[in-house]
Design a protein around this motif. Structure first.
Motif, PDB file in Angstrom:
ATOM      1  N   GLU A 215       1.072  -1.251  -0.101  1.00  0.00           N
ATOM      2  CA  GLU A 215       0.156  -0.126   0.512  1.00  0.00           C
ATOM      3  C   GLU A 215       0.851   0.971  -0.119  1.00  0.00           C
ATOM      4  N   GLU A 233      -6.341  11.155  -0.894  1.00  0.00           N
ATOM      5  CA  GLU A 233      -7.392  10.018  -1.159  1.00  0.00           C
ATOM      6  C   GLU A 233      -6.407   8.869  -0.771  1.00  0.00           C
ATOM      7  N   SER A 235      -3.696   8.160   0.026  1.00  0.00           N
ATOM      8  CA  SER A 235      -3.155   7.144   1.521  1.00  0.00           C
ATOM      9  C   SER A 235      -3.560   7.407   2.807  1.00  0.00           C
ATOM     10  N   ALA A 236      -5.214   7.972   2.516  1.00  0.00           N
ATOM     11  CA  ALA A 236      -6.385   7.646   2.709  1.00  0.00           C
ATOM     12  C   ALA A 236      -6.557   5.923   2.525  1.00  0.00           C
ATOM     13  N   SER A 237      -7.563   6.191   1.285  1.00  0.00           N
ATOM     14  CA  SER A 237      -7.384   4.255   1.278  1.00  0.00           C
ATOM     15  C   SER A 237      -6.285   3.708   1.341  1.00  0.00           C
ATOM     16  N   ILE A 239      -4.590   3.670   4.280  1.00  0.00           N
ATOM     17  CA  ILE A 239      -4.597   3.473   5.604  1.00  0.00           C
ATOM     18  C   ILE A 239      -6.344   2.539   5.909  1.00  0.00           C
ATOM     19  N   ARG A 240      -7.350   2.839   5.288  1.00  0.00           N
ATOM     20  CA  ARG A 240      -8.908   1.975   5.363  1.00  0.00           C
ATOM     21  C   ARG A 240      -7.889   0.227   5.152  1.00  0.00           C
ATOM     22  N   ALA A 241      -7.159   0.207   3.866  1.00  0.00           N
ATOM     23  CA  ALA A 241      -7.141  -1.056   3.246  1.00  0.00           C
ATOM     24  C   ALA A 241      -6.072  -2.241   4.755  1.00  0.00           C
ATOM     25  N   ALA A 243      -6.056  -1.507   7.640  1.00  0.00           N
ATOM     26  CA  ALA A 243      -6.872  -0.604   8.923  1.00  0.00           C
ATOM     27  C   ALA A 243      -7.145  -2.559   9.258  1.00  0.00           C
ATOM     28  N   GLY A 244      -8.203  -2.745   7.843  1.00  0.00           N
ATOM     29  CA  GLY A 244      -9.269  -3.439   8.232  1.00  0.00           C
ATOM     30  C   GLY A 244      -8.153  -4.997   8.099  1.00  0.00           C
ATOM     31  N   SER A 245      -6.684  -5.355   7.961  1.00  0.00           N
ATOM     32  CA  SER A 245      -5.727  -6.639   8.135  1.00  0.00           C
ATOM     33  C   SER A 245      -5.523  -7.244   9.628  1.00  0.00           C
ATOM     34  N   TYR A 248      -2.339  -5.463  11.346  1.00  0.00           N
ATOM     35  CA  TYR A 248      -2.057  -4.025  11.415  1.00  0.00           C
ATOM     36  C   TYR A 248      -2.448  -3.947  13.328  1.00  0.00           C
TER      37      TYR A 248
END
Length: 266
Positions: A215, A233, A235-237, A239-241, A243-245, A248
């Motif tokens: 990422e 945007e 970078s935010a995407s 982080i979301r990817a 954070a769901g792992s 993380y």
């Protein structure tokens, strides 16, 4: 893939594991300085797809067979025979590589001359390690050609603009030591140490969380192509990817428990 197997893609490209999570892709045409013909382009494209699909592979090294040339670019015999179009693939562009989507980091281990398309292949990688006798160059103008596989803009992004334009318009070669001094090359080492150095770098990368690496790399690759708004945007995407792992949570837990993390890549 396993540590014992060498996967031979045709006669021109091989793939093998050289560590727990590091793959080595080798161009196997040393008699013609690993120049790209139609078969090699298809085989290298396949190597990209193979390593990208293998969840155990976290970093890939690309090199050429022998100690004289990384890649001399397009096979001029193929061009003379009217086969220039076949040296590019629909998905990957020249050599099946320079425009091929790749999620994982690629390190070019430049073991000699990287000229014309060879320089463009190296520039399409994320990092470059070079042997002391290596050299780079875009000599296309000397042959009435244009470096159309990304070299004209990637070289200008990678080194000072004035120097890039000088190299493009003169077609002169850039020695490895000078390439390192201006930031094109990460490390320059004696030829016999090249592969071990590239593997060590790949293992340092592979020791980190695979999803976070991929990422982060995607955003870094896009840095020259988009403005800050788009990059924020992205970078935010990223982080979301992440954070769901599972990784993380694993990273902070390993830190608090004072142990090495056990990355799952999921």
């Amino acid at each position: 893939m396993n540590n014992e197997a060498v996967i031979q893609l045709g006669r021109t490209v091989s793939v093998r594991l050289v560590g727990a999570h590091v793959a080595l892709v080798t161009l196997q045409r040393p008699l013609v300085r690993n120049a790209i013909d139609a078969i090699t382009a298809l085989n290298l494209e396949q190597a990209v797809q193979l390593t990208d699909a293998d969840s155990e592979v976290r970093c890939v090294i690309l090199t050429g067979a022998g100690d004289q040339a990384f890649c001399a670019g397009a096979d001029l015999k193929a061009i003379a025979n009217g086969e220039a179009a076949a040296l590019s693939t629909t998905r990957g562009g020249f050599a099946g590589f320079v425009h091929q989507p790749r999620r994982k980091p690629w390190i070019a281990a430049v073991n000699g001359l990287a000229l014309a398309g060879g320089t463009e292949i190296a520039l399409a990688c994320d990092l470059i390690v070079a042997a002391g006798h290596a050299a780079f160059g875009l000599p296309e103008v000397r042959r009435g050609l244009v470096a159309a596989a990304g070299g004209l803009y990637r070289l200008t992004r990678a080194i000072p603009r004035a120097l890039a334009i000088e190299l493009i318009l003169t077609g002169e070669q850039l020695p490895a030591a000078r390439a390192q001094a201006i930031g094109l090359v990460n490390q320059v080492v004696p030829g016999p140490e090249l592969l071990a150095t590239a593997i060590t770098l790949a293992e340092r990368i592979s020791a980190n969380a695979p999803l976070a690496v991929c990422e982060s790399l995607a955003v870094a690759r896009a840095a020259f192509d988009h403005d800050d708004r788009v990059l924020r945007e992205m970078s935010a995407s990223a982080i979301r990817a992440v954070a769901g792992s599972r990784d993380y949570l694993e990273g902070p837990r390993a830190f608090l428990e004072r142990r090495p993390p056990h990355w799952s890549g999921t």
